[in-house]
Design an enzyme around this catalytic site. Sequence first.
Site, PDB file in Angstrom:
ATOM      1  N   CYS A 240      36.584  52.528 -58.673  1.00 60.29           N
ATOM      2  CA  CYS A 240      36.581  53.669 -57.743  1.00 60.29           C
ATOM      3  C   CYS A 240      37.967  53.967 -57.168  1.00 60.29           C
ATOM      4  O   CYS A 240      38.459  55.101 -57.247  1.00 60.29           O
ATOM      5  CB  CYS A 240      35.553  53.444 -56.630  1.00 60.29           C
ATOM      6  SG  CYS A 240      35.919  52.067 -55.504  1.00 60.29           S
ATOM      7  N   HIS A 288      33.871  51.656 -51.261  1.00 60.59           N
ATOM      8  CA  HIS A 288      33.782  52.673 -52.315  1.00 60.59           C
ATOM      9  C   HIS A 288      34.523  53.921 -51.847  1.00 60.59           C
ATOM     10  O   HIS A 288      34.621  54.186 -50.643  1.00 60.59           O
ATOM     11  CB  HIS A 288      32.325  53.008 -52.633  1.00 60.59           C
ATOM     12  CG  HIS A 288      32.173  53.895 -53.831  1.00 60.59           C
ATOM     13  ND1 HIS A 288      32.565  53.515 -55.092  1.00 60.59           N
ATOM     14  CD2 HIS A 288      31.700  55.173 -53.953  1.00 60.59           C
ATOM     15  CE1 HIS A 288      32.339  54.497 -55.945  1.00 60.59           C
ATOM     16  NE2 HIS A 288      31.811  55.514 -55.279  1.00 60.59           N
ATOM     17  N   HIS A 300      33.905  60.669 -58.628  1.00 63.94           N
ATOM     18  CA  HIS A 300      34.085  59.237 -58.362  1.00 63.94           C
ATOM     19  C   HIS A 300      33.728  58.405 -59.578  1.00 63.94           C
ATOM     20  O   HIS A 300      33.019  58.855 -60.485  1.00 63.94           O
ATOM     21  CB  HIS A 300      33.270  58.795 -57.138  1.00 63.94           C
ATOM     22  CG  HIS A 300      31.786  58.709 -57.401  1.00 63.94           C
ATOM     23  ND1 HIS A 300      30.977  57.765 -56.813  1.00 63.94           N
ATOM     24  CD2 HIS A 300      30.958  59.449 -58.187  1.00 63.94           C
ATOM     25  CE1 HIS A 300      29.729  57.930 -57.222  1.00 63.94           C
ATOM     26  NE2 HIS A 300      29.687  58.939 -58.049  1.00 63.94           N
TER      27      HIS A 300
END
Length: 325
Positions: A240, A288, A300
């Site tokens: 990420c 994240h 993402h």
Amino acid sequence: MSVLPIAPEASAEPESGASQILSHYRELSRDAEKTTEAMNKAQHDYDVQRKIVVTQRRASAKATKRLDSMAEQMDDAQKKVDALARASYRGARVNRLYAVLVSDSPQGLLDNMSGLEIMSRQSAADLKSIAATARKTREAKANADKAAREASDAVAVAEKQRGKLQSKQSDLQLEAVRIRAVYKSLTGKQLAALRGPKYKFDARAVAKGTSPALVAVQAAISRIGDPYVWGATGPNQFDCSGLMLWAYKQAHKSLPRTSEAQLAGGKPVDRDDLKPGDLVIYYPDATHVGMYVGDGFVVHASTFGVPVAVVPIDKAGPYNSARRY
């Protein structure tokens, strides 16, 4: 920009062991993502500490060289002092009374006294030089000792960071083995549920421009479909924060390595004021991150088995905050 969900096929599959497996997989993936970000941080900390080690060792070597040079100057000054002491021991006369006694004329007296004055001034200068050299030598030694200690401390910290990194890498390897094993056991329906609904996405509608943020957005959406890989920073696979790092690198802008560090940097942005290129941080522990692309969507790198994708902002995880770089 048009991003619309495609409804998945209806399924009457009840809550069962199959759904529990999927839930377990998601938990494992979340744990692995946390470990990945912790590993990324450990790697960053280790790299920083290694640079400090190099810097401190250079400082120590420079200070030691300075100390050696000052020691040579001290030896030269000490020779002058020793010479003066030997001359005095052998009966040399350096006072004005002696000049009067040995002078046989007024001019001789002036000459003798002038010579003694020069000798006296030189002796005083030598002693002053010796004192200054001694002081500088002590300072050089103190600096060399301090630099050596700091270099030694930096090495110790670096080794500690390396130990943490190795531990995190081992943890992630074990978690990855478990995740891959569970992933291989997932059925087609479970895989579809894991990946979520597909969204019709028109990349041509995303804002374009030459600003770093817009260049980063275009770079990020160009990686749609690339696989998620723990610790990867591109160009064809990402985790990420690695996707954020790579995207902004294409705009010649450096970002911190981890989602936690990315949260700590940049400028805070209210959710109602999000602009394309802003980073959206997820989960209370900031494990994240995605990039806002406009119209309430983010791009993402989600988790193992799910490629880079554009999803509604709240589908990427529980919203934490946003940062603008």
